[in-house]
Design a protein around this motif. Sequence first.
Motif, mmCIF file in Angstrom:
data_model
loop_
_atom_site.group_PDB
_atom_site.id
_atom_site.type_symbol
_atom_site.label_atom_id
_atom_site.label_comp_id
_atom_site.label_asym_id
_atom_site.label_seq_id
_atom_site.Cartn_x
_atom_site.Cartn_y
_atom_site.Cartn_z
ATOM 1 N N ALA A 161 0.831 -1.203 0.000
ATOM 2 C CA ALA A 161 0.000 0.000 0.000
ATOM 3 C C ALA A 161 0.865 1.252 0.000
ATOM 4 C CB ALA A 161 -0.926 -0.014 1.226
ATOM 5 N N ILE A 162 1.914 1.247 0.802
ATOM 6 C CA ILE A 162 2.809 2.402 0.850
ATOM 7 C C ILE A 162 3.494 2.612 -0.494
ATOM 8 C CG2 ILE A 162 4.922 3.286 1.914
ATOM 9 C CD1 ILE A 162 4.048 1.819 4.495
ATOM 10 N N ALA A 163 3.918 1.524 -1.127
ATOM 11 C CA ALA A 163 4.594 1.642 -2.420
ATOM 12 C C ALA A 163 3.682 2.245 -3.476
ATOM 13 C CB ALA A 163 5.096 0.273 -2.868
ATOM 14 N N VAL A 164 2.422 1.813 -3.508
ATOM 15 C CA VAL A 164 1.488 2.344 -4.505
ATOM 16 C C VAL A 164 1.224 3.825 -4.255
ATOM 17 C CG1 VAL A 164 -0.875 2.190 -5.375
ATOM 18 C CG2 VAL A 164 0.430 0.109 -4.940
ATOM 19 N N ILE A 165 1.079 4.215 -3.003
ATOM 20 C CA ILE A 165 0.830 5.625 -2.685
ATOM 21 C C ILE A 165 2.033 6.490 -3.072
ATOM 22 C CG2 ILE A 165 0.482 7.269 -0.808
ATOM 23 C CD1 ILE A 165 -2.034 5.754 -1.538
ATOM 24 N N LEU A 166 3.245 6.014 -2.778
ATOM 25 C CA LEU A 166 4.439 6.820 -3.020
ATOM 26 C C LEU A 166 4.884 6.795 -4.475
ATOM 27 C CD1 LEU A 166 6.595 6.006 0.149
ATOM 28 C CD2 LEU A 166 5.086 7.965 -0.261
ATOM 29 N N ALA A 344 0.808 -16.626 -2.463
ATOM 30 C CA ALA A 344 0.415 -16.186 -1.114
ATOM 31 C C ALA A 344 0.920 -14.768 -0.870
ATOM 32 C CB ALA A 344 0.960 -17.152 -0.063
ATOM 33 N N GLY A 345 2.175 -14.498 -1.266
ATOM 34 C CA GLY A 345 2.700 -13.146 -1.130
ATOM 35 C C GLY A 345 2.002 -12.162 -2.049
ATOM 36 N N ILE A 346 1.719 -12.587 -3.277
ATOM 37 C CA ILE A 346 1.067 -11.697 -4.236
ATOM 38 C C ILE A 346 -0.352 -11.366 -3.786
ATOM 39 C CG2 ILE A 346 0.177 -11.569 -6.595
ATOM 40 C CD1 ILE A 346 2.670 -13.174 -7.447
ATOM 41 N N ASN A 347 -1.073 -12.353 -3.253
ATOM 42 C CA ASN A 347 -2.420 -12.078 -2.750
ATOM 43 C C ASN A 347 -2.391 -11.043 -1.627
ATOM 44 O OD1 ASN A 347 -3.721 -13.798 -4.490
ATOM 45 N ND2 ASN A 347 -3.695 -15.540 -3.093
ATOM 46 N N ALA A 348 -1.367 -11.111 -0.769
ATOM 47 C CA ALA A 348 -1.230 -10.097 0.276
ATOM 48 C C ALA A 348 -0.967 -8.732 -0.344
ATOM 49 C CB ALA A 348 -0.102 -10.481 1.231
ATOM 50 N N ALA A 349 -0.158 -8.701 -1.413
ATOM 51 C CA ALA A 349 0.096 -7.433 -2.099
ATOM 52 C C ALA A 349 -1.180 -6.867 -2.705
ATOM 53 C CB ALA A 349 1.156 -7.632 -3.180
ATOM 54 N N VAL A 350 -2.047 -7.737 -3.211
ATOM 55 C CA VAL A 350 -3.319 -7.276 -3.777
ATOM 56 C C VAL A 350 -4.147 -6.568 -2.714
ATOM 57 C CG1 VAL A 350 -5.545 -8.077 -4.674
ATOM 58 C CG2 VAL A 350 -3.414 -8.945 -5.649
ATOM 59 N N VAL A 351 -4.160 -7.106 -1.501
ATOM 60 C CA VAL A 351 -4.871 -6.434 -0.412
ATOM 61 C C VAL A 351 -4.290 -5.044 -0.173
ATOM 62 C CG1 VAL A 351 -5.447 -6.520 2.043
ATOM 63 C CG2 VAL A 351 -5.525 -8.613 0.675
ATOM 64 N N GLY A 352 -2.962 -4.943 -0.201
ATOM 65 C CA GLY A 352 -2.337 -3.633 -0.041
ATOM 66 C C GLY A 352 -2.659 -2.683 -1.174
ATOM 67 N N ILE A 353 -2.701 -3.202 -2.406
ATOM 68 C CA ILE A 353 -3.052 -2.363 -3.558
ATOM 69 C C ILE A 353 -4.481 -1.836 -3.424
ATOM 70 C CG2 ILE A 353 -3.495 -2.429 -6.044
ATOM 71 C CD1 ILE A 353 -1.100 -4.393 -6.229
ATOM 72 N N LEU A 354 -5.392 -2.699 -2.996
ATOM 73 C CA LEU A 354 -6.769 -2.251 -2.779
ATOM 74 C C LEU A 354 -6.851 -1.246 -1.632
ATOM 75 C CD1 LEU A 354 -8.794 -5.574 -3.191
ATOM 76 C CD2 LEU A 354 -8.586 -3.684 -4.811
ATOM 77 N N LEU A 355 -6.019 -1.436 -0.605
ATOM 78 C CA LEU A 355 -5.996 -0.480 0.509
ATOM 79 C C LEU A 355 -5.533 0.890 0.027
ATOM 80 C CD1 LEU A 355 -6.267 0.076 3.543
ATOM 81 C CD2 LEU A 355 -3.902 -0.720 3.812
ATOM 82 N N ALA A 356 -4.522 0.920 -0.842
ATOM 83 C CA ALA A 356 -4.061 2.194 -1.399
ATOM 84 C C ALA A 356 -5.143 2.834 -2.257
ATOM 85 C CB ALA A 356 -2.791 1.981 -2.225
ATOM 86 N N ALA A 357 -5.833 2.017 -3.056
ATOM 87 C CA ALA A 357 -6.918 2.554 -3.887
ATOM 88 C C ALA A 357 -8.079 3.051 -3.035
ATOM 89 C CB ALA A 357 -7.404 1.479 -4.859
ATOM 90 N N LEU A 358 -8.277 2.442 -1.857
ATOM 91 C CA LEU A 358 -9.313 2.930 -0.944
ATOM 92 C C LEU A 358 -9.044 4.379 -0.557
ATOM 93 C CD1 LEU A 358 -11.670 2.650 1.041
ATOM 94 C CD2 LEU A 358 -10.079 1.594 2.651
ATOM 95 N N TYR A 359 -7.773 4.702 -0.364
ATOM 96 C CA TYR A 359 -7.435 6.087 -0.035
ATOM 97 C C TYR A 359 -7.520 6.990 -1.253
ATOM 98 C CZ TYR A 359 -4.510 10.152 0.828
ATOM 99 O OH TYR A 359 -4.037 11.431 0.887
ATOM 100 N N ASP A 360 -6.842 6.603 -2.336
ATOM 101 C CA ASP A 360 -6.781 7.423 -3.546
ATOM 102 C C ASP A 360 -6.975 6.513 -4.751
ATOM 103 O OD1 ASP A 360 -6.323 9.316 -5.490
ATOM 104 O OD2 ASP A 360 -4.177 9.520 -5.105
ATOM 105 N N PRO A 361 -8.091 6.649 -5.484
ATOM 106 C CA PRO A 361 -8.958 7.834 -5.505
ATOM 107 C C PRO A 361 -10.287 7.695 -4.763
ATOM 108 C CG PRO A 361 -9.316 6.571 -7.479
ATOM 109 C CD PRO A 361 -8.313 5.791 -6.667
ATOM 110 N N VAL A 362 -10.590 6.504 -4.182
ATOM 111 C CA VAL A 362 -11.956 6.244 -3.731
ATOM 112 C C VAL A 362 -12.348 7.168 -2.581
ATOM 113 C CG1 VAL A 362 -13.505 4.503 -2.777
ATOM 114 C CG2 VAL A 362 -11.858 3.866 -4.547
ATOM 115 N N TRP A 363 -11.533 7.178 -1.487
ATOM 116 C CA TRP A 363 -11.905 7.950 -0.304
ATOM 117 C C TRP A 363 -11.838 9.454 -0.565
ATOM 118 C CZ3 TRP A 363 -13.105 6.160 4.785
ATOM 119 C CH2 TRP A 363 -13.232 7.166 5.734
ATOM 120 N N ILE A 364 -10.717 9.927 -1.098
ATOM 121 C CA ILE A 364 -10.525 11.374 -1.214
ATOM 122 C C ILE A 364 -11.473 12.012 -2.222
ATOM 123 C CG2 ILE A 364 -8.122 11.246 -0.504
ATOM 124 C CD1 ILE A 364 -7.278 11.520 -3.374
#
Length: 405
Positions: A161-166, A344-364
């Motif tokens: 999530a941090i990587a996608v945001i930055l 297993a690692g990639i699926n965890a990354a997908v959760v992080g990618i969705l978490l980043a998308a939750l912030y930008d652009p969905v939430w903001i």
Amino acid sequence: MRNADTQTPTTRTAHSSPWTLFWIFLRLGLTSFGGPAAHLGYFRDEFVKRRRWLDEHTFGDLVALCQFLPGPGSSQVGIAIGRLRGGVAGAVAAWLGFTLPSVLVLVAFAYGFTRLGDATALHLLRGLKIAAVAVVVHAVWSMGRMLCPDRARVTIAALSAIAVILLGAAYGQIASIVTAGITGAVLLKSSTEVPGAPLGMPGTKAGALGCLAAFALLLFGLPAIAASLHSYPLDLFAAFYRVGSLVFGGGHVVLPLLEAVVVPRGWVAANAFMAGYGAAQAVPGPLFSFAAFLGATSTGHPSGMVGALIATVAIFLPSFLLVGAALPLWGELRALAPMRRAMAGINAAVVGILLAALYDPVWISAVHNGRDFALLVVALVLLAWWRVPSWAVVLLTAVLAWWFV
């Protein structure tokens, strides 16, 4: 008693008719507001929780696989689900149902029949965006509990999530998935391996190689043929096919690439492009449907409905070829133990990618004040605890925004 969200549904491999798939995805296309992250939330509610066509891990794998591919990630997940359930015809039916509503609205807007500017419409749009936030929050939380059950995978999700945001969506997604795959294959223990899903991947190696060959041939051959023949329809098709083939990061990333293609060439005026961009943000379904507006308003010939059809088919065609190539190969790779650990690692990354998308652009883009947040809480409670269907939450939130916000 276990929560329903934590149960692993039984994957069903039964065939579904193209007509059935069309109507399912048509309803999703009419109600899936909020962009790619929200679309995945709607898909999860429909195919993992409600219909139990896929288990949580297989759905996560499909999402991860489509994140690797250029093009519209959520549409590719829909195409893959249609391919799994109904073959090539099912994939076409799923794509057509999900894409048709936004295409028709944007073509109508191009003809000047649609206007979104009055206060009522703006309040409804606000409610739809807030409902999309609730869908994504619910999806991230539920998928996170299933796909990130330990500290290692929670850490992978957080770093992704941090990587996608930055780094931005395009580079951050690719870097996160590649890094998470390597980390999972090397560091995750065998106990964290993704369980093998009893779901046969459609297609053969020969078919996969044929799809890859067709993808490359069209990508490199169409521009040369269009230039030699001086054919505007072929040039239009080649330009949109190239955009659909090379864009990583989903719908919002494709917009500046399309502007670079159509505005400098004089195909679409800059003010018309921005007007269509605003309309594309207001409709459900994939943002790649914006191609229909550009084709319809193009200054070349043909434009109108024919131009919209050319542009829409061209920008989505790479997704069909890439999904057709990836599914058979993915089915074989997934059988390998290191690949299952990588997934297993990639699926965890997908959760992080969705978490980043939750912030930008969905939430903001949706939550601007306390009233918006209050409406979000209502939508989330209805969705997560009262088990109200996501389409009903979308409609109810839109009405509440109209009345109270």
